[in-house]
Write an enzyme that holds these catalytic residues in place. Structure first.
Site, PDB file in Angstrom:
ATOM      1  N   GLU A 195       0.882  -1.178   0.000  1.00 29.93           N
ATOM      2  CA  GLU A 195       0.000   0.000   0.000  1.00 29.93           C
ATOM      3  C   GLU A 195       0.910   1.215   0.000  1.00 29.93           C
ATOM      4  O   GLU A 195       1.476   1.582   1.023  1.00 29.93           O
ATOM      5  CB  GLU A 195      -0.901  -0.026   1.242  1.00 29.93           C
TER       6      GLU A 195
ATOM      7  N   ARG B  31       1.536  10.314  -0.041  1.00 25.98           N
ATOM      8  CA  ARG B  31       1.881  11.387   0.908  1.00 25.98           C
ATOM      9  C   ARG B  31       3.110  12.157   0.504  1.00 25.98           C
ATOM     10  O   ARG B  31       3.518  13.076   1.208  1.00 25.98           O
ATOM     11  CB  ARG B  31       2.168  10.780   2.298  1.00 25.98           C
TER      12      ARG B  31
ATOM     13  N   LYS C 243     -11.020  -0.442   6.106  1.00 24.40           N
ATOM     14  CA  LYS C 243      -9.848  -0.226   6.953  1.00 24.40           C
ATOM     15  C   LYS C 243     -10.353   0.367   8.271  1.00 24.40           C
ATOM     16  O   LYS C 243     -11.225   1.245   8.268  1.00 24.40           O
ATOM     17  CB  LYS C 243      -8.922   0.754   6.236  1.00 24.40           C
TER      18      LYS C 243
HETATM   19  C1  3PG Z   1      -1.679   4.344   7.602  1.00 25.82           C
HETATM   20  O1  3PG Z   1      -1.652   5.180   6.732  1.00 25.82           O
HETATM   21  O2  3PG Z   1      -2.354   3.316   7.491  1.00 25.82           O
HETATM   22  C2  3PG Z   1      -0.937   4.582   8.859  1.00 25.82           C
HETATM   23  O3  3PG Z   1      -0.224   5.767   8.811  1.00 25.82           O
HETATM   24  C3  3PG Z   1      -0.019   3.479   9.197  1.00 25.82           C
HETATM   25  O4  3PG Z   1       0.065   3.530  10.557  1.00 25.82           O
HETATM   26  P1  3PG Z   1       1.407   3.125  11.322  1.00 25.82           P
HETATM   27  O5  3PG Z   1       2.463   4.056  10.801  1.00 25.82           O
HETATM   28  O6  3PG Z   1       1.085   3.344  12.775  1.00 25.82           O
HETATM   29  O7  3PG Z   1       1.709   1.691  10.985  1.00 25.82           O
END
Ligand code: 3PG
Length: 212
Positions: free
Chosen positions: A45, A49, A133
């Site tokens: 994924e 960003r 999600k």
């Molecule tokens: C996402 O976009 O799903 C989160 O930023 C991932 O979260 P994490 O960095 O706590 O794993």
């Protein structure tokens, strides 16, 4: 090259741990994808960003057919279309407005809309989707929340993401309404910056083993 054979009916059945990846250099995209595949996680994924995200996504789609590449952090209708056009095989959003749901549906791609409450999950179910999600998972009640909604909202299946670690992932994966978890711990910024692909493959290997 397309890889239709790699996409199961459910996005939640792709991999037990979905690598959530932030890239700052296009040239890191292909080696990161190959490291994840080498570690036994043939899905990524790639979050929208950074300015290079769409180019990185396109590079993976073109050069690493053995991975299923999706776009994460889709927060606008325009991004949904751009991700589709760059070669994304699926989309993931942190939240789900009606506009965003419509735009992701319009792409024809499978997608996971983000939810954090029971009402949001019900709103997604009303559109006919059953997979979503759960974000930000740890900050929104964690495994205890998902365990609590399993009985009253049995149709919903989740990919919890946000605060998932190797220490708590198994607790989520043991729940009946969790298909996979997502996390960024597989591709830490320092390892990507250092181009330590072997270390990333090792983290992927450990995560793949969490499925038991
Ligand atoms: C996402 O976009 O799903 C989160 O930023 C991932 O979260 P994490 O960095 O706590 O794993």
């Amino acid at each position: 090259m397309s890889t239709p054979d790699l996409l199961p009916d459910s996005l939640l059945d792709l991999v037990p741990v979905m690598p959530v990846v932030v890239l700052h250099r296009v040239e890191d995209a292909v080696p990161v994808a190959r490291a994840l595949v080498a570690g036994g996680l043939p899905a990524i994924e790639l979050t929208l960003r950074t300015p290079v995200a769409l180019d990185a996504l396109a590079a993976i789609a073109a050069e690493v057919p053995e991975i299923v590449v999706g776009a994460g952090t889709v927060v606008s209708a325009g991004q949904a279309k751009e991700a589709h056009d760059a070669g994304a095989r699926f989309l993931v959003s942190p939240g789900a407005t009606p506009t965003l749901l419509a735009a992701m549906t319009d792409t024809g791609l499978p997608f996971l809309p983000g939810v954090a409450t029971v009402s949001e999950a019900l709103a997604v179910l009303e559109t006919g989707l059953t997979e979503m999600k759960f974000f930000p998972a740890e900050a929104s009640g964690g495994a205890a929340f998902l365990s609590s909604v399993a009985a009253p909202v049995p149709a919903a299946r989740f990919c919890p993401t946000g605060g998932i670690t190797p220490a708590n992932a198994a607790r989520y994966l043991a729940l009946p309404n969790v298909g996979c978890v997502g996390g960024s711990w597989l591709t830490p910024g320092d390892l990507v910056a250092a181009r330590d692909w072997d270390a990333i493959a090792g983290l992927a290997r450990e995560a793949a083993a969490l499925a038991g």
